[in-house]
Design a protein around this motif. Sequence first.
Motif, PDB file in Angstrom:
ATOM      1  N   ALA A 138       0.837  -1.207   0.000  1.00  0.00           N
ATOM      2  CA  ALA A 138       0.000   0.000   0.000  1.00  0.00           C
ATOM      3  C   ALA A 138       0.873   1.259   0.000  1.00  0.00           C
ATOM      4  O   ALA A 138       0.650   2.195   0.759  1.00  0.00           O
ATOM      5  N   MET A 139       1.871   1.260  -0.887  1.00  0.00           N
ATOM      6  CA  MET A 139       2.783   2.398  -0.992  1.00  0.00           C
ATOM      7  C   MET A 139       2.105   3.546  -1.721  1.00  0.00           C
ATOM      8  O   MET A 139       1.306   3.325  -2.623  1.00  0.00           O
ATOM      9  N   ARG A 140       2.470   4.751  -1.341  1.00  0.00           N
ATOM     10  CA  ARG A 140       2.029   5.930  -2.067  1.00  0.00           C
ATOM     11  C   ARG A 140       2.925   6.089  -3.296  1.00  0.00           C
ATOM     12  O   ARG A 140       4.105   5.790  -3.250  1.00  0.00           O
ATOM     13  N   ARG A 141       2.362   6.549  -4.371  1.00  0.00           N
ATOM     14  CA  ARG A 141       3.087   6.845  -5.610  1.00  0.00           C
ATOM     15  C   ARG A 141       3.918   5.656  -6.130  1.00  0.00           C
ATOM     16  O   ARG A 141       4.969   5.845  -6.720  1.00  0.00           O
ATOM     17  N   TRP A 142       3.436   4.428  -5.919  1.00  0.00           N
ATOM     18  CA  TRP A 142       4.167   3.247  -6.399  1.00  0.00           C
ATOM     19  C   TRP A 142       4.268   3.239  -7.921  1.00  0.00           C
ATOM     20  O   TRP A 142       5.135   2.587  -8.491  1.00  0.00           O
ATOM     21  N   TRP A 143       3.399   3.971  -8.586  1.00  0.00           N
ATOM     22  CA  TRP A 143       3.349   4.017 -10.040  1.00  0.00           C
ATOM     23  C   TRP A 143       4.453   4.876 -10.644  1.00  0.00           C
ATOM     24  O   TRP A 143       4.749   4.765 -11.826  1.00  0.00           O
ATOM     25  N   LEU A 144       5.083   5.739  -9.862  1.00  0.00           N
ATOM     26  CA  LEU A 144       6.108   6.642 -10.385  1.00  0.00           C
ATOM     27  C   LEU A 144       7.259   5.895 -11.082  1.00  0.00           C
ATOM     28  O   LEU A 144       7.669   6.291 -12.174  1.00  0.00           O
ATOM     29  N   PRO A 145       7.792   4.820 -10.502  1.00  0.00           N
ATOM     30  CA  PRO A 145       8.864   4.089 -11.216  1.00  0.00           C
ATOM     31  C   PRO A 145       8.431   3.518 -12.559  1.00  0.00           C
ATOM     32  O   PRO A 145       9.269   3.329 -13.439  1.00  0.00           O
ATOM     33  N   LEU A 146       7.125   3.269 -12.745  1.00  0.00           N
ATOM     34  CA  LEU A 146       6.664   2.777 -14.043  1.00  0.00           C
ATOM     35  C   LEU A 146       6.936   3.809 -15.132  1.00  0.00           C
ATOM     36  O   LEU A 146       7.324   3.453 -16.244  1.00  0.00           O
ATOM     37  N   PHE A 147       6.759   5.090 -14.825  1.00  0.00           N
ATOM     38  CA  PHE A 147       7.071   6.135 -15.793  1.00  0.00           C
ATOM     39  C   PHE A 147       8.572   6.217 -16.040  1.00  0.00           C
ATOM     40  O   PHE A 147       9.005   6.571 -17.132  1.00  0.00           O
ATOM     41  N   CYS A 148       9.359   5.888 -15.027  1.00  0.00           N
ATOM     42  CA  CYS A 148      10.813   5.938 -15.163  1.00  0.00           C
ATOM     43  C   CYS A 148      11.346   4.822 -16.044  1.00  0.00           C
ATOM     44  O   CYS A 148      12.516   4.852 -16.444  1.00  0.00           O
ATOM     45  N   LEU A 149      10.508   3.844 -16.372  1.00  0.00           N
ATOM     46  CA  LEU A 149      10.922   2.811 -17.318  1.00  0.00           C
ATOM     47  C   LEU A 149      11.202   3.396 -18.695  1.00  0.00           C
ATOM     48  O   LEU A 149      11.861   2.767 -19.513  1.00  0.00           O
ATOM     49  N   MET A 150      10.734   4.625 -18.949  1.00  0.00           N
ATOM     50  CA  MET A 150      11.067   5.286 -20.220  1.00  0.00           C
ATOM     51  C   MET A 150      12.568   5.563 -20.300  1.00  0.00           C
ATOM     52  O   MET A 150      13.133   5.571 -21.389  1.00  0.00           O
ATOM     53  N   VAL A 151      13.211   5.789 -19.169  1.00  0.00           N
ATOM     54  CA  VAL A 151      14.675   5.890 -19.135  1.00  0.00           C
ATOM     55  C   VAL A 151      15.238   4.482 -19.156  1.00  0.00           C
ATOM     56  O   VAL A 151      16.152   4.178 -19.899  1.00  0.00           O
ATOM     57  N   GLY A 152      14.673   3.610 -18.337  1.00  0.00           N
ATOM     58  CA  GLY A 152      15.090   2.217 -18.331  1.00  0.00           C
ATOM     59  C   GLY A 152      14.968   1.595 -16.954  1.00  0.00           C
ATOM     60  O   GLY A 152      14.775   2.295 -15.949  1.00  0.00           O
ATOM     61  N   PRO A 153      15.108   0.277 -16.895  1.00  0.00           N
ATOM     62  CA  PRO A 153      15.090  -0.412 -15.610  1.00  0.00           C
ATOM     63  C   PRO A 153      16.211   0.058 -14.688  1.00  0.00           C
ATOM     64  O   PRO A 153      16.100  -0.048 -13.469  1.00  0.00           O
ATOM     65  N   SER A 154      17.275   0.599 -15.275  1.00  0.00           N
ATOM     66  CA  SER A 154      18.406   1.069 -14.471  1.00  0.00           C
ATOM     67  C   SER A 154      18.039   2.264 -13.601  1.00  0.00           C
ATOM     68  O   SER A 154      18.728   2.546 -12.622  1.00  0.00           O
ATOM     69  N   LEU A 155      16.978   2.974 -13.917  1.00  0.00           N
ATOM     70  CA  LEU A 155      16.444   4.023 -13.052  1.00  0.00           C
ATOM     71  C   LEU A 155      15.238   3.516 -12.283  1.00  0.00           C
ATOM     72  O   LEU A 155      15.115   3.758 -11.084  1.00  0.00           O
ATOM     73  N   ALA A 156      14.340   2.815 -12.947  1.00  0.00           N
ATOM     74  CA  ALA A 156      13.082   2.419 -12.325  1.00  0.00           C
ATOM     75  C   ALA A 156      13.274   1.509 -11.112  1.00  0.00           C
ATOM     76  O   ALA A 156      12.621   1.712 -10.080  1.00  0.00           O
ATOM     77  N   LEU A 157      14.154   0.531 -11.213  1.00  0.00           N
ATOM     78  CA  LEU A 157      14.329  -0.399 -10.099  1.00  0.00           C
ATOM     79  C   LEU A 157      14.957   0.260  -8.875  1.00  0.00           C
ATOM     80  O   LEU A 157      14.398   0.155  -7.778  1.00  0.00           O
ATOM     81  N   PRO A 158      16.079   0.970  -8.995  1.00  0.00           N
ATOM     82  CA  PRO A 158      16.614   1.590  -7.774  1.00  0.00           C
ATOM     83  C   PRO A 158      15.677   2.654  -7.197  1.00  0.00           C
ATOM     84  O   PRO A 158      15.601   2.818  -5.981  1.00  0.00           O
ATOM     85  N   LEU A 159      14.920   3.356  -8.054  1.00  0.00           N
ATOM     86  CA  LEU A 159      13.963   4.333  -7.538  1.00  0.00           C
ATOM     87  C   LEU A 159      12.882   3.630  -6.732  1.00  0.00           C
ATOM     88  O   LEU A 159      12.531   4.060  -5.630  1.00  0.00           O
ATOM     89  N   PHE A 160      12.344   2.526  -7.249  1.00  0.00           N
ATOM     90  CA  PHE A 160      11.325   1.803  -6.503  1.00  0.00           C
ATOM     91  C   PHE A 160      11.898   1.250  -5.197  1.00  0.00           C
ATOM     92  O   PHE A 160      11.241   1.323  -4.156  1.00  0.00           O
ATOM     93  N   LEU A 161      13.110   0.710  -5.233  1.00  0.00           N
ATOM     94  CA  LEU A 161      13.709   0.176  -4.007  1.00  0.00           C
ATOM     95  C   LEU A 161      13.940   1.283  -2.977  1.00  0.00           C
ATOM     96  O   LEU A 161      13.760   1.061  -1.776  1.00  0.00           O
ATOM     97  N   LEU A 162      14.319   2.466  -3.431  1.00  0.00           N
ATOM     98  CA  LEU A 162      14.468   3.612  -2.527  1.00  0.00           C
ATOM     99  C   LEU A 162      13.122   3.983  -1.919  1.00  0.00           C
ATOM    100  O   LEU A 162      13.005   4.163  -0.694  1.00  0.00           O
ATOM    101  N   MET A 163      12.096   4.072  -2.749  1.00  0.00           N
ATOM    102  CA  MET A 163      10.763   4.406  -2.253  1.00  0.00           C
ATOM    103  C   MET A 163      10.255   3.327  -1.290  1.00  0.00           C
ATOM    104  O   MET A 163       9.657   3.636  -0.254  1.00  0.00           O
ATOM    105  N   ARG A 164      10.520   2.074  -1.615  1.00  0.00           N
ATOM    106  CA  ARG A 164      10.094   0.958  -0.761  1.00  0.00           C
ATOM    107  C   ARG A 164      10.804   1.010   0.582  1.00  0.00           C
ATOM    108  O   ARG A 164      10.187   0.831   1.625  1.00  0.00           O
ATOM    109  N   GLU A 165      12.102   1.286   0.564  1.00  0.00           N
ATOM    110  CA  GLU A 165      12.878   1.374   1.806  1.00  0.00           C
ATOM    111  C   GLU A 165      12.332   2.496   2.691  1.00  0.00           C
ATOM    112  O   GLU A 165      12.145   2.310   3.901  1.00  0.00           O
ATOM    113  N   ARG A 166      12.068   3.642   2.096  1.00  0.00           N
ATOM    114  CA  ARG A 166      11.513   4.767   2.862  1.00  0.00           C
ATOM    115  C   ARG A 166      10.132   4.430   3.415  1.00  0.00           C
ATOM    116  O   ARG A 166       9.793   4.791   4.538  1.00  0.00           O
ATOM    117  N   HIS A 167       9.336   3.751   2.627  1.00  0.00           N
ATOM    118  CA  HIS A 167       7.999   3.345   3.071  1.00  0.00           C
ATOM    119  C   HIS A 167       8.098   2.394   4.257  1.00  0.00           C
ATOM    120  O   HIS A 167       7.365   2.545   5.242  1.00  0.00           O
TER     121      HIS A 167
END
Length: 122
Positions: A70-99
């Motif tokens: 039930a994370m807030r803004r979990w969808w944000l890394p999906l948009f970052c897939l336009m740059v690539g998984p190299s941004l989307a995955l660490p961003l999601f892991l950072l958001m998950r860690e903070r959550h």
Amino acid sequence: MQLIYLLLCVAGTALPLSQFVPWLSVQGLDLPLLLQQATSTHIAAFAWSDVLISGVAVGVFVVAEGRRLAMRRWWLPLFCLMVGPSLALPLFLLMRERHLVAARPNHSSKPTPPLGSASFRR
């Protein structure tokens, strides 16, 4: 871990874009040429197919884990897939860690020990 994830977000943005932006400035948004060059050799096709499958896996993980926690803004890394998984995955892991840190009862940054790891003294 948050600092490591943040550094990986920076690297995961800077490195891919440092290659794509110069190509884009010379070629423009020529999708047929991009696809032709991405598949022009076996090693290029290997790399792009790896990125594609990694991106799909990251997307599935972000949706499933973001909803599960039930994370807030979990969808944000999906948009970052336009740059690539190299941004989307660490961003999601950072958001998950903070959550997860924010969800702890005392909001401490110390990790909680795994279940069943209590030490017994004699």
